[in-house]
Write a protein that holds these residues in place. Structure first.
Motif, PDB file in Angstrom:
ATOM      1  N   ILE A 118       0.826  -1.208   0.000  1.00 35.95           N
ATOM      2  CA  ILE A 118       0.000   0.000   0.000  1.00 35.95           C
ATOM      3  C   ILE A 118       0.862   1.262   0.000  1.00 35.95           C
ATOM      4  CG2 ILE A 118      -1.777   1.312   1.253  1.00 35.95           C
ATOM      5  CD1 ILE A 118      -2.808  -1.322   0.023  1.00 35.95           C
ATOM      6  N   CYS A 119       1.775   1.387   0.969  1.00 33.79           N
ATOM      7  CA  CYS A 119       2.532   2.642   1.106  1.00 33.79           C
ATOM      8  C   CYS A 119       4.019   2.515   0.767  1.00 33.79           C
ATOM      9  CB  CYS A 119       2.382   3.175   2.525  1.00 33.79           C
ATOM     10  SG  CYS A 119       3.253   2.172   3.757  1.00 33.79           S
ATOM     11  N   CYS A 146      -2.608   0.287   6.916  1.00 34.09           N
ATOM     12  CA  CYS A 146      -2.466  -0.195   5.537  1.00 34.09           C
ATOM     13  C   CYS A 146      -3.250  -1.488   5.333  1.00 34.09           C
ATOM     14  CB  CYS A 146      -1.000  -0.389   5.180  1.00 34.09           C
ATOM     15  SG  CYS A 146      -0.153   1.180   4.854  1.00 34.09           S
TER      16      CYS A 146
END
Length: 63
Positions: A9-10, A26
């Motif tokens: 996700i990040c 996340c």
């Protein structure tokens, strides 16, 4: 040489307790994507009749 896998996700380094994510945030964002139809499995959509047939087939395999 070892590479550290990143959160999908990040892109921050993963945390073992939240793998494959870095944090509960996340992990929850990913789950929300699934619930909100942000992800899709490729292929034609299943009809209710297809789903019932599959459930009946699986019940027959369990016997």
């Amino acid at each position: 040489m070892t590479t550290t896998r990143k959160c999908p996700i990040c892109r921050k380094p993963r945390a073992a307790e939240h793998a494959p994510f870095c944090s509960p945030r996340c992990r929850d964002r990913d789950l929300a994507q699934w619930f909100g139809d942000g992800y899709a499995v490729p292929g034609p959509a299943a009809t209710p009749e297809d789903m019932m047939g599959e459930m009946q087939r699986r019940e027959g395999d369990a016997d």
